[in-house]
Enzyme design. Sequence first.
Site, PDB file in Angstrom:
ATOM      1  N   HIS A 123     -22.210   0.095   2.420  1.00  0.00           N
ATOM      2  CA  HIS A 123     -20.868  -0.596   1.627  1.00  0.00           C
ATOM      3  C   HIS A 123     -19.408   0.096   2.071  1.00  0.00           C
ATOM      4  O   HIS A 123     -19.547   1.052   2.449  1.00  0.00           O
ATOM      5  CB  HIS A 123     -20.960  -0.131  -0.003  1.00  0.00           C
ATOM      6  CG  HIS A 123     -22.165  -0.965  -0.608  1.00  0.00           C
ATOM      7  ND1 HIS A 123     -23.427  -0.653  -0.668  1.00  0.00           N
ATOM      8  CD2 HIS A 123     -21.612  -1.951  -1.584  1.00  0.00           C
ATOM      9  CE1 HIS A 123     -24.089  -1.494  -1.212  1.00  0.00           C
ATOM     10  NE2 HIS A 123     -23.249  -2.458  -2.005  1.00  0.00           N
ATOM     11  N   ASN A 154     -23.949   7.730   5.579  1.00  0.00           N
ATOM     12  CA  ASN A 154     -23.819   6.947   4.319  1.00  0.00           C
ATOM     13  C   ASN A 154     -24.159   7.837   2.995  1.00  0.00           C
ATOM     14  O   ASN A 154     -23.441   7.903   2.168  1.00  0.00           O
ATOM     15  CB  ASN A 154     -24.839   5.782   4.523  1.00  0.00           C
ATOM     16  CG  ASN A 154     -24.767   4.994   3.126  1.00  0.00           C
ATOM     17  OD1 ASN A 154     -23.644   4.719   2.581  1.00  0.00           O
ATOM     18  ND2 ASN A 154     -25.819   4.447   2.992  1.00  0.00           N
ATOM     19  N   ASP A 253      -0.970   8.695  10.352  1.00  0.00           N
ATOM     20  CA  ASP A 253      -0.400   8.484  11.689  1.00  0.00           C
ATOM     21  C   ASP A 253      -1.454   8.292  12.629  1.00  0.00           C
ATOM     22  O   ASP A 253      -1.354   7.500  13.555  1.00  0.00           O
ATOM     23  CB  ASP A 253       0.681   9.572  12.017  1.00  0.00           C
ATOM     24  CG  ASP A 253       2.001   9.417  11.358  1.00  0.00           C
ATOM     25  OD1 ASP A 253       2.379   8.269  11.072  1.00  0.00           O
ATOM     26  OD2 ASP A 253       2.855  10.335  11.215  1.00  0.00           O
ATOM     27  N   GLU A 256      -3.492   5.330  12.383  1.00  0.00           N
ATOM     28  CA  GLU A 256      -2.648   4.302  12.827  1.00  0.00           C
ATOM     29  C   GLU A 256      -2.641   4.172  14.195  1.00  0.00           C
ATOM     30  O   GLU A 256      -2.658   2.807  14.958  1.00  0.00           O
ATOM     31  CB  GLU A 256      -1.069   4.103  12.089  1.00  0.00           C
ATOM     32  CG  GLU A 256      -1.130   3.915  10.627  1.00  0.00           C
ATOM     33  CD  GLU A 256       0.383   3.797  10.023  1.00  0.00           C
ATOM     34  OE1 GLU A 256       1.349   4.353  10.821  1.00  0.00           O
ATOM     35  OE2 GLU A 256       0.716   3.040   9.299  1.00  0.00           O
ATOM     36  N   ASP A 262      -0.924  -0.940  10.684  1.00  0.00           N
ATOM     37  CA  ASP A 262       0.349  -0.289   9.874  1.00  0.00           C
ATOM     38  C   ASP A 262       0.035  -0.103   8.459  1.00  0.00           C
ATOM     39  O   ASP A 262      -0.223  -1.068   7.540  1.00  0.00           O
ATOM     40  CB  ASP A 262       1.513  -1.103   9.928  1.00  0.00           C
ATOM     41  CG  ASP A 262       2.740  -0.294   9.069  1.00  0.00           C
ATOM     42  OD1 ASP A 262       2.599   0.720   8.588  1.00  0.00           O
ATOM     43  OD2 ASP A 262       3.965  -0.887   8.971  1.00  0.00           O
ATOM     44  N   GLN A 272       6.862   6.428   3.215  1.00  0.00           N
ATOM     45  CA  GLN A 272       5.902   6.017   4.046  1.00  0.00           C
ATOM     46  C   GLN A 272       5.495   7.075   5.209  1.00  0.00           C
ATOM     47  O   GLN A 272       4.825   7.607   5.268  1.00  0.00           O
ATOM     48  CB  GLN A 272       5.980   4.429   4.359  1.00  0.00           C
ATOM     49  CG  GLN A 272       4.894   4.033   5.404  1.00  0.00           C
ATOM     50  CD  GLN A 272       5.051   2.567   5.570  1.00  0.00           C
ATOM     51  OE1 GLN A 272       4.249   2.361   6.684  1.00  0.00           O
ATOM     52  NE2 GLN A 272       5.885   1.959   5.113  1.00  0.00           N
ATOM     53  N   GLU A 276       2.664   9.641   5.738  1.00  0.00           N
ATOM     54  CA  GLU A 276       1.675   9.400   6.889  1.00  0.00           C
ATOM     55  C   GLU A 276       1.520  10.520   7.999  1.00  0.00           C
ATOM     56  O   GLU A 276       0.614  10.627   8.777  1.00  0.00           O
ATOM     57  CB  GLU A 276       2.183   8.236   7.691  1.00  0.00           C
ATOM     58  CG  GLU A 276       1.962   7.086   6.739  1.00  0.00           C
ATOM     59  CD  GLU A 276       2.469   5.573   7.374  1.00  0.00           C
ATOM     60  OE1 GLU A 276       3.231   5.557   8.509  1.00  0.00           O
ATOM     61  OE2 GLU A 276       1.815   4.475   6.809  1.00  0.00           O
TER      62      GLU A 276
END
Length: 285
Positions: A123, A154, A253, A256, A262, A272, A276
């Site tokens: 899941h 998991n 970061d 990303e 983003d 933000q 990050e």
Amino acid sequence: MKLFTRSTRYLSILVLSLLVFSCEDTEVTPDRPLTLEEEQLLLGNPSQASDTDANNYLITRPQYALSYSRDRGTPNWVSWHVEQKWLGQANRQDDFRTDPTLPQGWYRVGPSSYTGSGFDRGHNTPSADRTSSVEDNSATFLMTNMIPQAPNHNRVLWADLEEYTRELVEDGMEVYVIMGSYGAGGTGSNGAMQSIDQGRVIVPNRIWKVLLVLEAGEDDLERISASTRVIAINTPNSNSVSADWGSYRTSVDAIEQATGYDLLSNIPPAVQHSLEAKVDTGPTQ
Ligand code: MN
Ligand code: MN
């Protein structure tokens, strides 16, 4: 002179009204209560998923939102909110099934697609995060919410972080969660695999998660500051992964950079960017 004063006053009213209306346009959250679908995407749509790209295909439900990849047969990411109202008494439904909302003509991953592969039907939004009703719990068993996940990953590392998330909620917090996976090639209980289900489901190489933790309350987006706790982890999809999720902490970061997304894009830029860059050092249980 009198006429001039009056027209100046009218002009001021006009300018003020324009200002008010243009401010309303830039507000991220509407004045009405959020719909459940909006609640799951409050922090933003990390990949600008929409209905125009088969491999970045937006699916929204009351219980969670996701970007689906038709060619991978898995979500790219799934986003959801955990707070007290989602935690109830509903039993685990275990009704793994194909997602009937996928466009006609797409391959639909089924409940048996992972059978014998050495990977769990893992899941993204956990069953135990949606126990408010039978319907909410059942929604987590749609195969578009699953990735092939190494069993030890998991059942140990990931289960532990999921449990910790709900403990935070029981302790008076609320949590926004985004989980995703990328790359190809994982190691399950039958060894290394690039794909399963005759090549129709890609086994991700990396599995990541970002949690943003707030004290339970209202107007969540407005309450997020540079000191809000953010936990980001990035892990190998391997049966030999460590049990300690805290050892995989990284920055948003870095995630990303690895994914091209983003994340947290609805948070104003200054906050933000500082959130990050951080790597969490808080408690892990
Ligand atoms: Mn799981
Ligand atoms: Mn971002």
